[in-house]
Write an enzyme that holds these catalytic residues in place. Structure first.
Site, PDB file in Angstrom:
ATOM      1  N   SER A 105       0.711  -1.104  -0.115  1.00 23.54           N
ATOM      2  CA  SER A 105       0.006  -0.097   0.066  1.00 23.54           C
ATOM      3  C   SER A 105       1.068   1.338   0.078  1.00 23.54           C
ATOM      4  O   SER A 105       1.992   1.314   0.410  1.00 23.54           O
ATOM      5  CB  SER A 105      -0.840   0.070   1.319  1.00 23.54           C
ATOM      6  OG  SER A 105      -1.776  -0.974   1.145  1.00 23.54           O
ATOM      7  N   GLN A 106       0.101   2.470  -0.682  1.00 26.58           N
ATOM      8  CA  GLN A 106       0.857   3.698  -0.582  1.00 26.58           C
ATOM      9  C   GLN A 106       1.261   4.022   1.156  1.00 26.58           C
ATOM     10  O   GLN A 106       0.509   3.918   1.858  1.00 26.58           O
ATOM     11  CB  GLN A 106      -0.300   4.742  -0.942  1.00 26.58           C
ATOM     12  CG  GLN A 106       0.127   6.124  -0.940  1.00 26.58           C
ATOM     13  CD  GLN A 106      -0.865   6.998  -1.509  1.00 26.58           C
ATOM     14  OE1 GLN A 106      -1.817   6.421  -1.498  1.00 26.58           O
ATOM     15  NE2 GLN A 106      -0.697   8.120  -1.675  1.00 26.58           N
TER      16      GLN A 106
END
Length: 223
Positions: free
Chosen positions: A67-68
């Site tokens: 994930s970011q």
């Protein structure tokens, strides 16, 4: 030795750049990420889990992503701010294991579920030094063990429509769920926070503006 020092310095600078990007992104949403979360993210090397310092998701194979950084920081921040007790956390979607490693610095015990067998084995290798993390190869709707008394659930894949009822049953009273969620198929997905109140899941507002997001979809079953 000099080359090793330069390498460590470069890596340290890259981590600080990532933290600055997280802060800037959070500021644009009028959120101040807990310094505790940022310090943990400084100490856990994202590149060890297949990520980069860019403020974006990164593919890890099998159609999945790490994930970011901003999303990792935000969702972990919400867990820290809204969970009454930091005893046991459940993660739906282990992926690379990065989020589980961060949770392990906050909770006494972390259980993380991964449906893709190859990612499950890779995550177990990466996380073998974390004695308070249990990785399970299972369907995200059904855990093949007794895992009640869960204080918080973090979901690292996107859900459309209703949340699985099993998640609600696992939660302690006042326990919370942080999840990328669109309540209807036509709605855009955003990070939502829910609390277990008398066996019912109630959405808790945490920000004046919705924080929209894109995550790989939740898929039941395992392979």
């Amino acid at each position: 030795m000099l080359n090793s020092f330069k390498k460590n310095l470069t890596e340290r600078n890259q981590v600080l750049i990532m933290i600055d990007k997280i802060k800037a992104h959070a500021k644009s949403h009028h959120i101040n990420i807990s310094p505790t979360i940022l310090n943990i993210m400084k100490e856990i090397p994202r590149k060890h889990f297949g990520g980069t310092i860019d403020d974006s998701a990164h593919p890890i194979g099998y159609g999945q992503t790490i994930s970011q950084p901003f999303m990792v920081a935000l969702m972990t921040h919400l867990l820290l701010q809204y969970t009454p007790q930091l005893n046991q956390a459940l993660e739906i979607g282990t992926g690379s294991g990065y989020q589980a490693a961060i949770l392990a610095r906050l909770f006494k015990k972390v259980t993380s579920i991964e449906r893709i067998q190859a990612l499950y084995h890779e995550a177990r290798k990466r996380l073998h030094t974390f004695k308070n993390i249990q990785i399970i190869h299972a369907d995200g709707k059904h855990i093949p063990h007794n895992h009640d008394s869960i204080d918080a659930i973090i979901v690292t894949c996107g859900i459309q429509g209703s949340l699985p009822s099993s998640w609600i049953n696992w939660l302690n009273p006042q326990g919370i769920i942080v999840v990328p969620h669109s309540t209807h198929l036509e709605d855009s997905m955003r990070i939502r926070l829910y609390k277990n109140i008398n066996g019912c899941i109630v959405e808790v507002p945490y920000n004046n503006q919705p924080i929209h997001c894109r995550f790989v979809p939740f898929v039941p079953g395992r392979n």
